[in-house]
Design a protein around this motif. Sequence first.
Motif, PDB file in Angstrom:
ATOM      1  N   VAL A  62      34.686  45.049  30.851  1.00  0.00           N
ATOM      2  CA  VAL A  62      34.463  46.398  31.361  1.00  0.00           C
ATOM      3  C   VAL A  62      33.029  46.798  31.047  1.00  0.00           C
ATOM      4  O   VAL A  62      32.550  46.605  29.932  1.00  0.00           O
ATOM      5  N   PHE A  63      32.347  47.378  32.038  1.00  0.00           N
ATOM      6  CA  PHE A  63      30.970  47.837  31.875  1.00  0.00           C
ATOM      7  C   PHE A  63      30.961  49.355  31.759  1.00  0.00           C
ATOM      8  O   PHE A  63      31.663  50.045  32.493  1.00  0.00           O
ATOM      9  N   GLY A  64      30.162  49.857  30.818  1.00  0.00           N
ATOM     10  CA  GLY A  64      30.093  51.292  30.601  1.00  0.00           C
ATOM     11  C   GLY A  64      28.673  51.811  30.693  1.00  0.00           C
ATOM     12  O   GLY A  64      27.780  51.152  31.218  1.00  0.00           O
ATOM     13  N   LYS A 118      41.232  58.386  37.328  1.00  0.00           N
ATOM     14  CA  LYS A 118      41.564  59.035  36.062  1.00  0.00           C
ATOM     15  C   LYS A 118      42.131  58.068  35.023  1.00  0.00           C
ATOM     16  O   LYS A 118      42.541  58.495  33.948  1.00  0.00           O
ATOM     17  N   PHE A 119      42.152  56.763  35.342  1.00  0.00           N
ATOM     18  CA  PHE A 119      42.789  55.799  34.449  1.00  0.00           C
ATOM     19  C   PHE A 119      41.846  54.656  34.085  1.00  0.00           C
ATOM     20  O   PHE A 119      41.098  54.157  34.926  1.00  0.00           O
ATOM     21  N   ALA A 120      41.908  54.258  32.824  1.00  0.00           N
ATOM     22  CA  ALA A 120      41.149  53.104  32.356  1.00  0.00           C
ATOM     23  C   ALA A 120      41.684  51.842  33.031  1.00  0.00           C
ATOM     24  O   ALA A 120      42.847  51.776  33.440  1.00  0.00           O
ATOM     25  N   ARG A 121      40.818  50.884  33.121  1.00  0.00           N
ATOM     26  CA  ARG A 121      41.181  49.613  33.758  1.00  0.00           C
ATOM     27  C   ARG A 121      42.405  48.976  33.096  1.00  0.00           C
ATOM     28  O   ARG A 121      43.245  48.397  33.769  1.00  0.00           O
ATOM     29  N   SER A 122      42.502  49.072  31.775  1.00  0.00           N
ATOM     30  CA  SER A 122      43.631  48.464  31.058  1.00  0.00           C
ATOM     31  C   SER A 122      44.967  49.092  31.466  1.00  0.00           C
ATOM     32  O   SER A 122      45.982  48.400  31.563  1.00  0.00           O
ATOM     33  N   VAL A 123      44.974  50.390  31.712  1.00  0.00           N
ATOM     34  CA  VAL A 123      46.210  51.063  32.138  1.00  0.00           C
ATOM     35  C   VAL A 123      46.578  50.617  33.548  1.00  0.00           C
ATOM     36  O   VAL A 123      47.744  50.328  33.833  1.00  0.00           O
ATOM     37  N   LYS A 124      45.578  50.541  34.418  1.00  0.00           N
ATOM     38  CA  LYS A 124      45.842  50.054  35.779  1.00  0.00           C
ATOM     39  C   LYS A 124      46.417  48.647  35.730  1.00  0.00           C
ATOM     40  O   LYS A 124      47.367  48.333  36.447  1.00  0.00           O
ATOM     41  N   MET A 125      45.843  47.793  34.876  1.00  0.00           N
ATOM     42  CA  MET A 125      46.334  46.432  34.745  1.00  0.00           C
ATOM     43  C   MET A 125      47.795  46.410  34.285  1.00  0.00           C
ATOM     44  O   MET A 125      48.609  45.641  34.798  1.00  0.00           O
TER      45      MET A 125
END
Length: 170
Positions: A62-64, A118-125
Amino acid sequence: LLQWRDSKKDIEPSCYGEGVGGHISLGENYLATVIREFKEEIGLSSLGLERLFRIGRFKDEVFGTNHAINRSHFEVFVYIISEEELRVLAPNKSDGVEECRILPLAEWQRILNSEPQKFARSVKMAFDNPEIFKWIDTEAIRRYRLSQELSKKALNGELTEAEIDLLDAK
């Protein structure tokens, strides 16, 4: 339970992230990290380890902001939180947890479908991965109930050989 991440986070600010998460400290293993992060992020200092289930190991990138990059290998756990624990949750704002929200999975899925930003990538995963979602939705509770039932039988000397084979080696 999902947490709303602080707007000052370098990686995925101002969005819903996993209920608890963090980085392994030198010399720690995943379980020690889980226990430490529960205390640091939401104030739970004692976990019922019989309600903690390891799902598997994954990797992500993940890039921030400010050139932050989070390349990680991580383990996913599901924890069945008790009513008592829910009452004493204390989101740690100094650790970047603005608030914790608890909604039925169907409601989280509805919000995720309508507002994915509204969701972090980990939650989407987690919602997109059938194996992880099954654990979140039903499997952890099924395994917990089975272990409780088998524990009672073991204490009463009623456990059969077939039931012993059902026990998780962990």
